[in-house]
Structure formats: C-alpha cells, structure tokens
Design an enzyme around this catalytic site. Structure first.
Site, short mmCIF file in Angstrom:
data_model
loop_
_atom_site.label_atom_id
_atom_site.label_comp_id
_atom_site.label_asym_id
_atom_site.label_seq_id
_atom_site.Cartn_x
_atom_site.Cartn_y
_atom_site.Cartn_z
N TYR A 96 -21.01 19.33 -6.40
CA TYR A 96 -20.77 18.28 -7.39
C TYR A 96 -22.01 17.40 -7.51
O TYR A 96 -23.11 17.91 -7.50
CB TYR A 96 -19.50 17.50 -7.04
N ARG A 149 -19.44 13.15 -22.51
CA ARG A 149 -20.12 12.12 -21.72
C ARG A 149 -20.21 12.60 -20.27
O ARG A 149 -19.55 12.07 -19.38
CB ARG A 149 -19.34 10.80 -21.81
N LYS A 167 -15.11 19.74 -9.92
CA LYS A 167 -14.03 18.83 -9.51
C LYS A 167 -12.91 19.59 -8.81
O LYS A 167 -12.37 19.14 -7.79
CB LYS A 167 -13.47 18.10 -10.73
N GLU A 238 -11.52 14.26 -17.95
CA GLU A 238 -12.82 14.11 -17.29
C GLU A 238 -13.96 14.07 -18.30
O GLU A 238 -14.10 14.97 -19.14
CB GLU A 238 -13.04 15.28 -16.33
N ASP A 239 -14.77 13.02 -18.24
CA ASP A 239 -16.01 12.91 -19.00
C ASP A 239 -15.81 13.02 -20.52
O ASP A 239 -16.62 13.64 -21.23
CB ASP A 239 -17.04 13.94 -18.51
N ASP A 261 -10.28 10.19 -14.43
CA ASP A 261 -11.02 9.90 -13.21
C ASP A 261 -12.16 8.94 -13.44
O ASP A 261 -12.48 8.11 -12.58
CB ASP A 261 -11.54 11.19 -12.59
N ASP A 262 -12.81 9.00 -14.61
CA ASP A 262 -13.93 8.11 -14.90
C ASP A 262 -13.48 6.66 -14.99
O ASP A 262 -14.22 5.74 -14.63
CB ASP A 262 -14.60 8.51 -16.22
N ASN A 402 -24.97 8.13 -11.68
CA ASN A 402 -25.48 9.40 -11.19
C ASN A 402 -25.76 10.32 -12.38
O ASN A 402 -25.32 10.02 -13.49
CB ASN A 402 -24.49 10.04 -10.20
#
Length: 539
Positions: A96, A149, A167, A238-239, A261-262, A402
């Site tokens: 990851y 994103r 993930k 996610e993202d 999760d973000d 990150n």
C-alpha cells in the site's frame, strides 16, 4: 485440503486460493496427480515464507518488490498472506502507501493478472451480468473506486484499481477477512488526465470523465446489483473526488452497510493519534485548537470526528466546531466566504479576518496542532514549525499527505526545527530520527490501523449500517493500545507488527457498538473478543 475447483494435475497450480506449490505433501501430490510436477522435497510453510522473503530481498526498488508480490498474489494466496502477516511492517509500504501510488501510475503498463471487476459505461443497464460473472460465491467486503482522487496524485482513471487491490490485501493481512470473500472494483467513467488518454497502453475508456445523472446511475446500479447478490456485503468507497464522495456517503450511509475510508477511516486514525498526544501533553482534547492545511474529504472528516469527540466530552456541537479551522487553496475558510464554499466546508467557516498566508493564519488562530491533508509537499516550512514551537510547549504536527513525496514535512524536519518537541505523525513511513541523544520513532497515521478492523467488526456483527459513533469507538480503542513505551519514543500509534491483535480488539469494540445500538444482524456471543478472533482468516 479444500479445493476451490475440481482440477487435478498441473491445473491445480492455477487456483491461487488453494495452490500450495512445493508445500503440497506427498499424500496430496498422489491424490491430486502432482507427483513429478514438483521438486522432490516438500517444503514447510515457514520454509516457503523465508524463501520468498529471500527472493524479495534481492530487489532494491519497492515497485519491483510490488510486482513480485503481485505475481505471488495471483498464484498462491496462502503464501502471499503468510508473508504479509509475518512481515507486515516491512511489506505494508510495498503493498500500500507509498508504493501503491507508483503502482497505480504504472498500472496499464504492468498489468498481468486480472483481479476484481472493471465496470464501465459499456455495462450500463447490464451491471447485473458483470456482477454475476464474479467468481466469488460470497463477498464480505467490496472496495470500490472511480479513480478520480487517488492518494495525492489525482485522477488515475482505471489505473486506480491498484487502490482497491491494495486495501483488500490489508483487510486480510491486518484483520483476517477471508480473501475469497473480498472483491476489488473500479468504475471506469473516463479520465481527464491527457497523458493516459494519449497513452496507447492505457487500459481504460478513452474519454473525459463523465459526471451528472449518467455517472450517478452507474454507481447506483452497481450498488444495487452488488447488494442483490450479496445482501450483507460491506461496501467501502475509496478515492472518489470531493464532489461525489460526500454526496454518496450522505445518500447511502444510513441505508446500507458502507463507509468512506478517506472521510471516516482517516478521521478515526487521526483522532486516535490526538488522544495519544493528549497523554503526552497531559491535557484534554477540549483544550486544543486545530488548524487544517486542506479542506477536502480528509480534513472535513477528521474535523467532524474531532467535533464528535468534543461533544462526547460535554461540549455543544456549535462550540465543538469552533475548535477546528480550515485553510484551503484560497486561504482561511471564513464566514465572509460562505457563498462560495462547498457544503462540507461550511460548518467550519468562522468569524476570522481574511487570510491567505498559512503562517499568518497560525499567528491569528494560535492552534495547538496543525494537520496537513492537502497533498501539497513541503508546506510545513521551517517558519511554520518555528511558529508552532513558539505557541506550544509540545506542538502537534501531523503531516498526513501521501505518498512520501507529498508529505508536508519529514519527521527529521519536524523534530529538528521544534528541537524535539513535536508530537509528530505522518501519512507515509519515515525512519527513526536521532536528535540530541534521543531516538524518536515516528509512526504513520495509517488508515490500516482502523479500516480493516472496522470492516471486521461490521462484517462479524452483520451490522445494518455504520454510524459515526463506530469510528469514534475505533479511535478510542486504538489509542488505548498505545503503550507508555511507545509514547516515550514519540510513537502515537502501536507497532504495525502488532496489527492483528490490535485489529481483534478494535473489531470487537466496533461489533460491541453494533450489538449495543441494535444494529447487529446476529446474536452477540458470550465472549465477543474470542469470537471475533476465531472468525478471522489465517493462512
């Protein structure tokens, strides 16, 4: 052994869920027609792990290690997860963050093994057919992205598939979710990145990213069909870009088992780090003021959970929101800008004067902590860190963007400029720092501390949905697991080498929340922690 297929002979090697390679016993080799197809000696599981560890040590670049692990994942899942569970801290940055960022950028050029589902506009109206093609009889967890994103590197289109794959590997390695019951999904809705649209090897749709009703119809169809086939599945968003992430979470959070999760996982792990910082400062969270560099999904998710934590300590919601301020691309988020602000920023628009300089914002607001989540590297400058040191005996410095190239400051910079006073956490890993005879061991505010365990608790209890209270419970439990020895060396989180026992305790706490609040779909076991541990997959 249990087979996922009925093949014998060489075909057995093509089933990654049951392939054991040279660990097949002599009896199994005879039964499955493998005699003579493998070297004579039978290896133990431990020998296989150490052999693969030795192979990986031959590669210097993390991306090369990632490709070797990718091959192993596609051919022998048991060995893959044995390796990850034994060397979690070593290989998590490969599987990851930060390596997954480069993996995504190269995805179309390094693609070899199909994994998961690729749902595009070509499937609109027929998503059910795609869902039915998934080989999984049961699915406990889906991680889905539209690739808009990705981390701090932006729109990756279909290349974003690297994120769900990574993930879900952590769901299994960290929290024991059965890999046969996980499913990575990418929604291919185009990309606005010209370099991919012009790349002959790009594997996604060659069209600008779609928005509006067409986009939402595809997302809704996917969710409906996934839940039709697997009614108890947890869907992790996610993202997704800000425009869609907040809307999807608001529309679905109380209707199905899902989370983002973000927004929520990041918030949980960051608030946990703040609880640890309070133990060092010997202060209360209610005494703190936080200034965020960034005002997107992560910032607003963290700020909202901080407010939840403050409310749980007796504050009104209105008062709690005033303890968080946002600084976006146009400067400090203030009430004078209310007409131009996106909905997720408005609760944090306060009566401040206009300010477009971050150092000036620090001087004005006098925060006890700054939290970087804008993916703008080197923005926590020497001047920023010095100002925080003037204001605070122990300044909280969370440089969470990150991959590593996007970090607001390094651990070494934070400790050196603040003369060892910083309470530091990062989004990517940094090595221990020696400063004036003391060794500081910074640890990541890594979502992997909480999102696998959140999923474990929710799946175990068959929770109907995931209220924000679950994420606060997870944050508190994680903070409880940080030892005094950890704090003494500046570590605000436990070691990732202990992630599975940590996940058991967080998972049990999350499941307890579901049982206590009438959300669970099954009966509560007498010994919850023991039952959660027994539920976990072990290679």
């Amino acid at each position: 052994m249990t087979q996922c297929c009925k093949h014998t002979g060489a075909a057995v090697f093509h089933c990654p869920l049951t392939n054991k390679g040279v660990a097949f016993t002599e009896k199994e080799r005879e039964e499955l027609g493998l005699s003579g197809l493998l070297p004579t000696a039978v290896s133990t599981n431990d020998q296989q792990v150490e052999r693969m560890h030795e192979i990986l040590d031959r590669f210097e670049k993390p991306i090369d290690k990632a490709l070797v692990l990718d091959s192993l994942h596609a051919t022998d899942e048991d060995l893959y997860f044995r390796l990850l569970t034994r060397y979690t801290a070593e290989y998590m940055p490969v599987v990851y963050t930060p390596t997954v960022g480069e993996y995504c950028q190269r995805f179309s050029h390094i693609f070899r093994y199909p994994r998961g589902l690729f749902i595009s506009y070509q499937h609109a109206g027929h998503v059910r057919d795609v869902i039915e093609r998934a080989p999984n009889k049961e699915v406990d967890v889906i991680v889905v992205t539209d690739g808009e994103r990705i981390l701090g590197i932006g729109d990756q289109g279909i290349n974003g598939m690297g994120i769900p794959i990574g993930k879900l590997a952590l769901y299994t390695a960290c929290a024991g979710i059965d890999p046969a019951k996980t499913l990575p999904v990418v929604l291919d809705v185009g990309t606005n990145r010209e370099e991919y649209l012009n790349d002959p090897l790009y594997l996604g749709l060659r069209k600008p990213r779609s928005r509006g009703p067409e986009y939402r119809a595809l997302v809704d169809e996917f969710i409906a069909e996934a839940r039709r086939r697997w009614p108890n599945v947890l869907i992790q968003f996610e993202d997704f870009g800000n425009q869609n992430a907040f809307k999807l979470l608001a529309d679905y959070q109380e209707k199905i088992l899902c989370f983002n999760d973000d927004i929520q996982g990041t918030a949980s792990v960051v608030v946990s780090g703040l609880y640890s910082a309070m133990r060092i400062k010997k202060e209360k969270l209610t005494d703190q003021m936080f200034l965020f560099f960034g005002a997107g999904e992560a910032a607003c998710g963290i700020a909202n959970l901080i407010a939840d934590a403050l409310v749980s300590e007796g504050m009104t919601r209105e008062e709690a929101l005033k303890h968080c301020a946002l600084f976006d691309s146009k400067g400090l988020v203030t009430k004078s800008r209310m007409d131009e602000l996106a909905a997720h920023k408005k609760p944090f628009a306060h009566d401040y004067a206009k300010c477009t300089d971050f150092v000036e914002a620090i001087k004005m607001i006098k925060p006890t902590g700054i939290i970087g989540v804008a993916a703008q590297p080197r923005t926590f400058t020497t001047e920023v860190l010095e100002e925080m040191s003037k204001l605070n005996e122990r300044p909280i410095i969370f440089a969470l963007s990150n991959p590593t190239s996007r970090a607001e400051c390094t651990a070494e910079e934070a400790y050196r400029v603040t003369k060892g006073k910083a309470l530091y956490a990062s989004g990517s890993p940094f090595a221990p720092v020696e400063y004036e005879g003391k060794t500081f061991v910074p640890r990541q505010g890594n979502n992997s501390y909480v999102f696998p365990a959140l999923g474990l608790g929710a799946v175990f209890s068959r929770s109907k949905w995931m209220p924000d209270g679950m994420f606060l419970v997870a944050a508190k439990k994680l903070a409880e697991l940080v030892t005094d020895a950890d704090l003494e060396q500046g570590s605000l989180y436990p070691s990732l080498d202990d992630i599975r026992p940590v996940s058991v305790k967080i998972g049990a706490a999350v499941a307890a929340y579901a049982y206590d609040n009438g959300l669970a779909g099954n009966e509560r076991p007498q010994d919850l922690e023991k039952a959660v541990e027994a539920f976990m997959y072990r290679p």
